[in-house]
Design a protein around this motif. Structure first.
Motif, PDB file in Angstrom:
ATOM      1  N   UNK A 283      -1.367 -32.606 -22.595  1.00 18.84           N
ATOM      2  CA  UNK A 283      -2.299 -31.934 -22.264  1.00 18.84           C
ATOM      3  C   UNK A 283      -3.138 -31.061 -21.366  1.00 18.84           C
ATOM      4  N   UNK A 284      -4.081 -30.463 -22.098  1.00 14.61           N
ATOM      5  CA  UNK A 284      -3.951 -28.659 -21.661  1.00 14.61           C
ATOM      6  C   UNK A 284      -4.037 -28.506 -20.566  1.00 14.61           C
ATOM      7  N   UNK A 285      -3.601 -26.812 -19.612  1.00 15.65           N
ATOM      8  CA  UNK A 285      -4.401 -26.282 -18.641  1.00 15.65           C
ATOM      9  C   UNK A 285      -5.732 -26.457 -18.233  1.00 15.65           C
ATOM     10  N   UNK A 286      -6.501 -26.646 -19.100  1.00 10.87           N
ATOM     11  CA  UNK A 286      -7.978 -26.634 -18.812  1.00 10.87           C
ATOM     12  C   UNK A 286      -8.116 -28.210 -18.831  1.00 10.87           C
ATOM     13  N   UNK A 287      -7.731 -29.375 -18.288  1.00  7.39           N
ATOM     14  CA  UNK A 287      -7.868 -30.290 -18.711  1.00  7.39           C
ATOM     15  C   UNK A 287      -7.173 -30.748 -17.184  1.00  7.39           C
ATOM     16  N   UNK A 288      -6.596 -30.441 -16.925  1.00  2.00           N
ATOM     17  CA  UNK A 288      -4.943 -30.812 -16.090  1.00  2.00           C
ATOM     18  C   UNK A 288      -6.181 -29.722 -14.830  1.00  2.00           C
ATOM     19  N   UNK A 289      -7.121 -28.478 -14.933  1.00  2.00           N
ATOM     20  CA  UNK A 289      -7.191 -27.888 -13.498  1.00  2.00           C
ATOM     21  C   UNK A 289      -9.074 -28.975 -13.589  1.00  2.00           C
ATOM     22  N   UNK A 290      -9.820 -29.630 -14.603  1.00  2.00           N
ATOM     23  CA  UNK A 290     -10.583 -29.422 -13.862  1.00  2.00           C
ATOM     24  C   UNK A 290     -10.764 -30.903 -13.217  1.00  2.00           C
ATOM     25  N   UNK A 291      -9.091 -31.910 -13.321  1.00  2.00           N
ATOM     26  CA  UNK A 291      -8.486 -33.160 -12.978  1.00  2.00           C
ATOM     27  C   UNK A 291      -8.128 -32.731 -11.098  1.00  2.00           C
ATOM     28  N   UNK A 292      -7.732 -31.720 -10.995  1.00  2.00           N
ATOM     29  CA  UNK A 292      -7.088 -31.472  -9.802  1.00  2.00           C
ATOM     30  C   UNK A 292      -8.198 -31.142  -9.120  1.00  2.00           C
ATOM     31  N   UNK A 293      -9.633 -30.079  -9.734  1.00  2.00           N
ATOM     32  CA  UNK A 293      -9.979 -29.883  -9.081  1.00  2.00           C
ATOM     33  C   UNK A 293     -11.125 -31.550  -8.742  1.00  2.00           C
ATOM     34  N   UNK A 294     -11.289 -33.009  -9.938  1.00  2.00           N
ATOM     35  CA  UNK A 294     -12.093 -33.764  -8.946  1.00  2.00           C
ATOM     36  C   UNK A 294     -11.129 -34.402  -7.390  1.00  2.00           C
TER      37      UNK A 294
END
Length: 333
Positions: A283-294
């Motif tokens: 997965x991409x940084x953008x996907x992981x960033x959004x998930x970790x923000x949640x």
């Protein structure tokens, strides 16, 4: 990443939806969860998918990059390290693969882990000419220091971080002080995060060190600055990453390769579909960033983050698994 070692065996709190026969086919799988958020949620995700989709009997151990990967090479356990920061232990990885003890699977982060200097997206949008470090250093007025607005400010991480050393060296290499900037010691990870949050809340200028994947970049959209030069590994080792070096040169900041690792013993005994999943899942940084923000906003643990991802990103994860496994995973959610 971090270097402390904790190796406590944990069982994930997911239901056992697979049949006993399927569990025997896959067998026991021990998965390493490193002690930071992105690795925690990826380990939980792998455990859920392997358990519910392929009938594996999954357990998670917590640890850290150096001791975990070293243990995989020397003792054959744990079976899988979903998020291995391989650039931190190149000698161990090389020894493990050359001796047939370690197998490299999927690139866990498709675009690699990223470090560098960043500015808020709203500022980049308003000033499209700000694309590189040199561009920013021409405009100290856009990044005023809170204590001395006549100067610009470059925000750095706390003492002890490798990124803090590199930022200080790049500050010298790019002539930031001569350009009218001060290097700001934010004191701690919380201080660094807080400086970005305050800038965003007030729509103010900010430039400084940060990295991805992180929850903060999932909440506050930032733009990484270019360095204007190609990466020079020799200079990086000689001076850019050495605090005492007096004459750093301009240099790019290399990305970190983050890969899934398996012991050779596990890779050989794992069912083909399980091995194919671990060779594919990325997965991409953008996907992981959004998930970790949640996860941060909801104070969610890795297991909760894994379920949330599976429930809201079917178009991503169904590409990693067989159609049969996908249906079983959906039924288990």
């Amino acid at each position: 990443m971090k270097k402390s070692a904790v190796t406590v065996l944990l069982s994930l709190g997911f239901g056992f939806g697979a049949t006993a026969a399927m569990a025997q086919d896959c067998g026991d799988v021990t998965i390493a969860s490193m002690n930071w958020q992105s690795a925690e949620v990826l380990a939980a995700l792998d455990a859920f998918i392997l358990k519910e989709g392929y009938g594996c009997n999954t357990n998670v151990i917590t640890g850290d990059t150096v001791p975990t990967i070293t243990s995989m090479v020397e003792t054959g356990a744990p079976d899988v390290a979903p998020e291995g920061w391989v650039d931190l232990v190149p000698e161990v990885i090389s020894r493990g693969t050359s001796e047939g003890r370690l197998v490299v699977g999927a690139t866990a982060l498709s675009d690699g882990a990223v470090q560098g200097w960043w500015i808020p997206k709203y500022l980049a949008d308003a000033n499209p000419d700000l694309k590189t470090i040199d561009d920013v250093l021409k405009r100290p007025d856009l990044f005023p220091d809170a204590e001395d607005p006549s100067k610009g400010a470059v925000h750095n991480g706390p003492a002890g971080w490798g990124g803090t050393v590199v930022t200080a060296q790049l500050f010298k290499a790019y002539g930031a002080e001569e350009a009218g900037f001060k290097l700001i010691d934010t004191g701690s990870a919380a201080g660094l995060d807080g400086s970005i949050a305050r800038a965003y809340e007030n729509q103010q200028g900010w430039v400084g060190y940060y990295w991805a994947p992180t929850a903060l970049l999932g909440k506050y959209e930032m733009v990484k600055l270019g360095h204007g030069v190609e990466f020079n590994e020799e200079e990086w080792k000689r001076c850019n990453s050495v605090a005492e070096c007096p004459d750093p040169q301009k240099n790019d900041w290399p990305g970190d390769t983050v890969q899934t690792l398996m012991t050779s013993a596990f890779a050989e005994r794992a069912p083909a579909e399980v091995k194919a999943y671990l060779d594919t899942r990325s997965w991409s940084n953008a996907t992981v960033n959004a998930l970790m923000a949640w996860m941060t906003d909801n104070q969610a643990a890795g297991e909760d983050g894994a379920r949330y991802f599976l429930q809201n990103n079917e178009e991503i994860w169904t590409q990693w698994v067989t159609p049969e496994a996908a249906e079983k995973i959906k039924s288990a959610l």
